[in-house]
Each structure stands twice: as C-alpha cells, then as structure tokens.
Design an enzyme around this catalytic site. Structure first.
Site, mmCIF file in Angstrom:
data_model
loop_
_atom_site.group_PDB
_atom_site.id
_atom_site.type_symbol
_atom_site.label_atom_id
_atom_site.label_comp_id
_atom_site.label_asym_id
_atom_site.label_seq_id
_atom_site.Cartn_x
_atom_site.Cartn_y
_atom_site.Cartn_z
ATOM 1 N N LYS A 150 36.940 39.048 31.198
ATOM 2 C CA LYS A 150 37.661 40.330 31.259
ATOM 3 C C LYS A 150 38.693 40.423 30.155
ATOM 4 C CE LYS A 150 37.339 39.962 36.231
ATOM 5 N NZ LYS A 150 36.740 38.630 36.285
ATOM 6 N N GLU B 265 19.383 42.831 46.368
ATOM 7 C CA GLU B 265 20.547 43.038 47.253
ATOM 8 C C GLU B 265 20.425 44.367 47.976
ATOM 9 O OE1 GLU B 265 24.962 41.819 46.579
ATOM 10 O OE2 GLU B 265 24.142 42.317 44.624
HETATM 11 P P1 IMP Z 1 34.846 37.371 39.150
HETATM 12 O O1 IMP Z 1 33.601 37.676 38.329
HETATM 13 O O2 IMP Z 1 35.307 35.958 39.009
HETATM 14 O O3 IMP Z 1 35.932 38.388 38.893
HETATM 15 O O4 IMP Z 1 34.429 37.492 40.694
HETATM 16 C C1 IMP Z 1 34.461 38.692 41.443
HETATM 17 C C2 IMP Z 1 33.329 39.623 41.029
HETATM 18 O O5 IMP Z 1 32.053 39.060 41.425
HETATM 19 C C3 IMP Z 1 33.351 40.974 41.726
HETATM 20 O O6 IMP Z 1 34.228 41.866 41.064
HETATM 21 C C4 IMP Z 1 31.879 41.406 41.611
HETATM 22 O O7 IMP Z 1 31.612 41.918 40.312
HETATM 23 C C5 IMP Z 1 31.137 40.107 41.728
HETATM 24 N N1 IMP Z 1 30.634 39.891 43.093
HETATM 25 C C6 IMP Z 1 31.167 39.123 44.043
HETATM 26 N N2 IMP Z 1 30.408 39.157 45.164
HETATM 27 C C7 IMP Z 1 29.383 39.959 44.900
HETATM 28 C C8 IMP Z 1 28.228 40.389 45.655
HETATM 29 O O8 IMP Z 1 28.004 40.024 46.816
HETATM 30 N N3 IMP Z 1 27.388 41.254 45.015
HETATM 31 C C9 IMP Z 1 27.579 41.659 43.728
HETATM 32 N N4 IMP Z 1 28.619 41.267 43.018
HETATM 33 C C10 IMP Z 1 29.516 40.436 43.575
#
Ligand code: IMP
Ligand code: ZN
Length: 340
Positions: free
Chosen positions: A103, A203
């Site tokens: 990000k 999903e």
């Molecule tokens: P990050 O990528 O470390 O920020 O982890 C959180 C992100 O993982 C969320 O903002 C989603 O984009 C993604 N995410 C987490 N769980 C799911 C899910 O069950 N389905 C799809 N995307 C998910």
C-alpha cells in the site's frame, strides 16, 4: 485443545492485516496515537474490538479499517508483522505463508511497505527458528488494474532480492464489478518469473471465472466455496489444493454453518485440502481452534489431524529441502505421541 496446540501446524492462507490480535491492535494504537489511542476515546466500536467483546459482522470488517490505519507507518507495520509471526509461532505453526497487499500510505511507498514486511520476516525468522515464513504479496481486486500492475512489477523486482521469502502471489479483496481475466493478464508476468499463484477462487458463484482461473493455472484455491460440476472434477484431476477457512466462511455467511462447510465433502472425497485461518484477528480464532472444529464437527480423529497437516506440506510453496525438514518435524512429533 492441548493436542491441537501441540501438533506442528502449517498455515497457508493468512492475511497480515486480518491477523492482528486484539492485543496487537491495542499495542499498535498506543504506538501510533499514544495517549490519544482511539481505544480510550469515544470510538465505541474500536473499544469493543480491543477489549475482545463480541462483534457483529460489520464490526468484524471494521477491523480491517483499523488495522490499515494502524499499520500505515514503517514502525507499526514492522511491529504488526513481528506480532503476527510470534502469534502463529506461539500456536506451534512451523511453516507460514503470509499475504499482504502493498500500500502507498501517508508515510510509505509501496516498495517501503513491502520491504518493511520482508525485512521483518527475515529478522524474526532468525529470532524464532521454530517457524519458517514466506510472503505472498497480494493484489486487492477492488483497487483496480493500475494498482495490480504496480504490485506485480514491484514483486518481480523484489523477488530477486528476497527469493527465499517471496514465493508467490495472492489475488484477494472484494471482487464485485471486476473480471478475473483482466487480472490474469497482469499476473502472468509474475507467473512466468516462477512465482506460484494462490488465488481467491470460487468465493462466490461464477463458474466461468473459476474455469478461467484453472486455465490460468492457479496453484491453490482460496476458499473454493462455490466450485461445482466440471470445475470440481478439474480440481480433483489436477489435485489443486483447497485452502478451507471454516470460521471465516461461517462468520462471513458464505456457508450457513460449520456442518454445511464444503471441507467435509472435500476431505471425504479425497481432494487435496488444508485448513487455514484467513484472518485470525478479525474472526477471533487460531489454527489450533480450526483443527479442533474439524474433530468436533466432521468426526476427524487425532491421526486424521496429523495426516491433514502432513498432507499440507505438499501444498506449500516451500523448496524440496524445506519440505523434507517439515516432514522430519512431523516424524519426530509422531514418535512422541501415543494414541489410545
Ligand atoms: P492486508 O492485505 O494485509 O491488508 O490484509 C487485509 C486484506 O486482505 C483485506 O483488505 C482484503 O483485501 C483481503 N482479505 C482478507 N480476507 C479476505 C477474504 O476472505 N476474501 C477476500 N479478501 C480478503
Ligand atoms: Zn483470504
């Protein structure tokens, strides 16, 4: 629970910002906000989250928002990465493939975001030799194609510097209004560099998209809740592993109950399948707890649980040498347990 904790475990589907425990969120709040920590202000939802009270589903998803706010600087992101690895190691996870979406924040470029996570993994792994950690950088579908292109270019660049840690890529995020084929074209660049693909797949109901993901060549299936008919047969024939996240699916209502979860059908049908947490912080679970649910709900016995974990070694993106070491860990463990 003692047995489930003791058994060496493999986690293949865990999002970094979804895997921040309440304690970690609270600590991050203190680092970022000091005495202005939102947990101590009038924000009732944040307060409920950090004090571990039961949440509605909407509040569960608030956790992503809070986590993203708290991990938007290098110091807190490194702290969060370390805490997540420590939490998995404390649950006796011996091999972890972590995912996160690079990000751009007010304090970091995408490259800084990713190198912070990678450097922390490298450091923490040396400090906690019981766990091996890999990273699968993610593409968030909801962020569009330009972000996806940026992420893939960055990953291709960084996998030369971190070939021992970056093993593949993840496609996740809210899929609404997007088409996999657009992301597939972009992901091909990473795939042709030898990176493995762990796509969120099936999903929601879309047979064509699932077929496209199989044609693209996903190496694992994230969730796979709505895979049926010909696609299911293809998954079986090719032995594509399903990453099943029981509590995540129940709490997000993509399955109606643990009993109805597709894991049971896959396990009984001899599919390649493993158990994962997805977002243990958001869904308030642990890998040990997910395994105990397998015994309680689907009648797996303790030998089955060990078998399930041993099978999972083959679904990792680890090197052959690392897989051998994992097998040794399981053989040693099996020599220490007696079944009545
Ligand atoms: P990050 O990528 O470390 O920020 O982890 C959180 C992100 O993982 C969320 O903002 C989603 O984009 C993604 N995410 C987490 N769980 C799911 C899910 O069950 N389905 C799809 N995307 C998910
Ligand atoms: Zn996921």
């Amino acid at each position: 629970m003692d047995f489930f904790r003791k058994v060496p475990k493999i986690e293949l589907h865990a999002h970094l910002n979804g895997s921040l425990s309440n304690r970690t969120l609270k600590e991050l709040g203190a680092i970022k906000y000091g005495k202005d920590d939102p947990a101590t202000t009038a924000d009732e939802c944040f307060y409920k989250i950090t004090t571990g009270q039961s949440l509605t589903l909407k509040e569960c998803f608030q956790k992503f928002k809070y986590a993203h706010d708290l991990t938007d600087q290098q110091e807190t992101l490194a702290y969060a990465t370390r805490a997540v690895i420590q939490d998995f190691a404390a649950d006796n996870v011996v091999y972890l493939e972590l995912r996160t979406t690079p990000k751009t924040t007010a304090h970091m470029s995408k490259k800084q975001y990713l190198t912070t996570v990678l450097d922390t993994i490298r450091k923490v792994q040396n400090e906690i030799p019981s766990i091996t950690v890999k990273l699968l950088p993610s593409i968030d579908r909801s962020k569009g194609l330009q972000e996806a292109e940026e992420n893939v270019s960055l990953v291709v660049e960084l996998c030369e510097e971190y070939p021992d840690i970056i093993k593949g890529m993840d496609l996740s995020g809210a899929p609404f209004g997007t088409s996999f084929s657009d992301f597939g074209v972009i992901l091909k660049k990473a795939q042709s560099c030898g990176l493995k693909m762990a796509l969120h797949c099936g999903e929601f109901e879309d047979d064509d998209e699932i077929r496209d993901m199989f044609e693209f060549g996903t190496d694992r299936i994230g969730h796979g809740t709505f895979i049926r008919g010909t696609n299911l047969e293809v998954a079986r024939k090719r032995g594509i592993p399903f990453e099943c996240c029981l509590t995540s699916n129940v709490k997000c209502s993509t399955v109606s109950s643990y009993k109805e979860h597709h894991f049971k059908k896959l396990w009984d049908g001899g599919f390649a399948v493993c158990i994962c947490t997805d977002d243990f912080g958001v869904f308030d679970t642990t890998l040990s707890q997910e395994l105990s649910i397998c015994c309680e709900t689907y009648g797996l016995n303790l030998q089955d649980i060990i078998q399930l974990q041993e099978n999972t070694i083959h679904y990792t993106f680890a090197s052959e040498e690392e897989k051998q070491k994992l097998m040794e860990i399981f053989n040693n463990f099996k020599n220490t347990v007696k079944f009545v």
